[in-house]
Design a protein around this motif. Structure first.
Motif, mmCIF file in Angstrom:
data_model
loop_
_atom_site.group_PDB
_atom_site.id
_atom_site.type_symbol
_atom_site.label_atom_id
_atom_site.label_comp_id
_atom_site.label_asym_id
_atom_site.label_seq_id
_atom_site.Cartn_x
_atom_site.Cartn_y
_atom_site.Cartn_z
ATOM 1 N N ARG A 150 1.318 8.332 -11.611
ATOM 2 C CA ARG A 150 0.444 8.418 -10.439
ATOM 3 C C ARG A 150 -0.623 9.500 -10.614
ATOM 4 O O ARG A 150 -1.752 9.349 -10.164
ATOM 5 C CB ARG A 150 1.262 8.689 -9.177
ATOM 6 N N ALA A 160 1.669 2.675 -9.726
ATOM 7 C CA ALA A 160 2.686 3.738 -9.775
ATOM 8 C C ALA A 160 4.085 3.127 -9.770
ATOM 9 O O ALA A 160 4.963 3.567 -10.528
ATOM 10 C CB ALA A 160 2.501 4.689 -8.602
ATOM 11 N N GLU A 167 -2.963 9.981 -4.644
ATOM 12 C CA GLU A 167 -1.777 10.328 -3.878
ATOM 13 C C GLU A 167 -1.755 9.666 -2.509
ATOM 14 O O GLU A 167 -1.007 10.043 -1.644
ATOM 15 C CB GLU A 167 -1.684 11.860 -3.710
#
Length: 168
Positions: free
Chosen positions: A104, A98, A167
């Motif tokens: 992402r 990322a 995440e």
């Protein structure tokens, strides 16, 4: 294995019986099949050779360049992660990818642990870039770091089976 529309995902029928495949074996079988279809060679370079520095990774090509350049950049980022921490897990790969400019939301990663809570023999991680997937695998069971370009699966993703949220 999870249930999907009334059938066991990750199972195969053999002589009229259904057998469950281990998740990593299922990923390996699909990845092997995709490697044969794409014609893209696996990266066999040892991790220790010409590992880029963090600044070299940051100065790499932009995310919009062709797939071959994307795979080179994907490899450079992942090799830098491994050079910094040989026991790196999925979170480190996701964060580095990322930070290097990969979306992402397009990153997938398998669990660092087995269903029994033991460390996984290897982890897989992937990034969808347009209509292609950049797939990496790292761990003792895979002989170090491996990567390949592959077509997007029919599901719209890059990895088969349960993947963790990028995440993290």
């Amino acid at each position: 294995m999870g249930i999907h529309r009334g059938r066991n995902v990750g199972s195969v029928a053999a002589c009229g019986r259904e057998r469950s495949l281990p998740p990593l074996l299922l990923v390996a079988v699909v990845a092997g099949a995709l490697a044969g279809c794409t014609g893209a060679p696996l990266s066999d370079d040892p991790v220790g050779t010409a590992s880029p520095t963090a600044s070299a990774v940051a100065e790499g090509p932009a995310a919009s360049e062709p797939a071959a350049d994307d795979l080179d950049r994907f490899d450079a980022v992942n090799r830098a992660v491994i050079a910094a921490d040989a026991s790196a897990g999925g979170t480190a790969f996701v964060a580095a990818l990322a930070e290097a400019g990969f979306d992402r939301r397009a990153i997938e990663v398998t669990s660092d642990t087995t269903t029994l809570g033991e460390p996984a023999d290897s982890i897989q991680f992937a990034v969808r870039v347009d209509d292609r997937c950049l797939v990496g695998q790292y761990g003792g069971a895979s002989g170090g770091y491996r990567s390949m370009g592959a077509a997007v699966l029919g599901t719209g993703g890059c990895l088969v089976g349960a993947t963790g949220a990028a995440e993290r």
